[in-house]
Design a protein around this motif. Structure first.
Motif, PDB file in Angstrom:
ATOM      1  N   GLU A  40       0.831  -1.203   0.000  1.00  0.00           N
ATOM      2  CA  GLU A  40       0.000   0.000   0.000  1.00  0.00           C
ATOM      3  C   GLU A  40       0.868   1.256   0.000  1.00  0.00           C
ATOM      4  O   GLU A  40       0.578   2.219  -0.708  1.00  0.00           O
ATOM      5  CB  GLU A  40      -0.939   0.001   1.208  1.00  0.00           C
ATOM      6  N   ARG A  43       2.331   1.776  -3.480  1.00  0.00           N
ATOM      7  CA  ARG A  43       1.323   2.329  -4.396  1.00  0.00           C
ATOM      8  C   ARG A  43       1.168   3.827  -4.177  1.00  0.00           C
ATOM      9  O   ARG A  43       1.098   4.604  -5.123  1.00  0.00           O
ATOM     10  CB  ARG A  43      -0.026   1.636  -4.190  1.00  0.00           C
ATOM     11  N   GLU A  44       1.134   4.236  -2.921  1.00  0.00           N
ATOM     12  CA  GLU A  44       0.987   5.655  -2.606  1.00  0.00           C
ATOM     13  C   GLU A  44       2.202   6.456  -3.056  1.00  0.00           C
ATOM     14  O   GLU A  44       2.070   7.573  -3.561  1.00  0.00           O
ATOM     15  CB  GLU A  44       0.737   5.839  -1.114  1.00  0.00           C
ATOM     16  N   ALA A  47       2.054   6.827  -6.840  1.00  0.00           N
ATOM     17  CA  ALA A  47       1.037   7.818  -7.194  1.00  0.00           C
ATOM     18  C   ALA A  47       1.573   9.227  -7.003  1.00  0.00           C
ATOM     19  O   ALA A  47       1.384  10.102  -7.855  1.00  0.00           O
ATOM     20  CB  ALA A  47      -0.216   7.605  -6.351  1.00  0.00           C
ATOM     21  N   THR A  53      -3.436   9.021  -9.536  1.00  0.00           N
ATOM     22  CA  THR A  53      -4.183   8.422  -8.424  1.00  0.00           C
ATOM     23  C   THR A  53      -3.714   6.988  -8.189  1.00  0.00           C
ATOM     24  O   THR A  53      -3.072   6.378  -9.055  1.00  0.00           O
ATOM     25  CB  THR A  53      -5.695   8.405  -8.725  1.00  0.00           C
ATOM     26  N   THR A  54      -4.076   6.437  -7.043  1.00  0.00           N
ATOM     27  CA  THR A  54      -3.713   5.043  -6.768  1.00  0.00           C
ATOM     28  C   THR A  54      -4.445   4.090  -7.713  1.00  0.00           C
ATOM     29  O   THR A  54      -3.920   3.026  -8.035  1.00  0.00           O
ATOM     30  CB  THR A  54      -3.995   4.660  -5.299  1.00  0.00           C
ATOM     31  N   VAL A  57      -2.325   3.940 -10.653  1.00  0.00           N
ATOM     32  CA  VAL A  57      -1.157   3.103 -10.350  1.00  0.00           C
ATOM     33  C   VAL A  57      -1.521   1.641 -10.530  1.00  0.00           C
ATOM     34  O   VAL A  57      -0.768   0.865 -11.122  1.00  0.00           O
ATOM     35  CB  VAL A  57      -0.638   3.366  -8.912  1.00  0.00           C
ATOM     36  N   ASP A  58      -2.700   1.254 -10.027  1.00  0.00           N
ATOM     37  CA  ASP A  58      -3.153  -0.137 -10.181  1.00  0.00           C
ATOM     38  C   ASP A  58      -3.241  -0.521 -11.654  1.00  0.00           C
ATOM     39  O   ASP A  58      -2.829  -1.619 -12.044  1.00  0.00           O
ATOM     40  CB  ASP A  58      -4.502  -0.343  -9.502  1.00  0.00           C
TER      41      ASP A  58
END
Length: 79
Positions: A40, A43-44, A47, A53-54, A57-58
């Protein structure tokens, strides 16, 4: 200068004595495992670095994963 070297030695020793990383208090009693928390955070960070945004990223990670399945890192020749 000796003081700085001494402090570095103490801090190095303290870092090695820990068998597991220290977690913030809010995560110590959490049901999340360390790997989930690290993913997590990654991911942040992505971003923030890319200014997206996350969710984006996904999608970026998903596309990269699909590309790797299409083009493997190594090719094998049958003999």
């Amino acid at each position: 200068m000796q003081y700085i070297a001494g402090m570095a030695k103490v801090l190095d020793h303290l870092g090695k004595s820990k068998k597991r990383p220290l977690l913030p208090y809010s995560l110590r009693n959490s049901s999340k495992d360390l790997t989930t928390v690290e993913l997590e955070a990654a991911r942040e960070i992505l971003a923030e670095v890319f200014g997206i945004t996350t969710a984006e990223v996904d999608m970026m990670i998903k596309r990269r994963s699909e590309e790797r399945m299409q083009w493997p890192e190594r090719f094998w020749l049958d003999k």
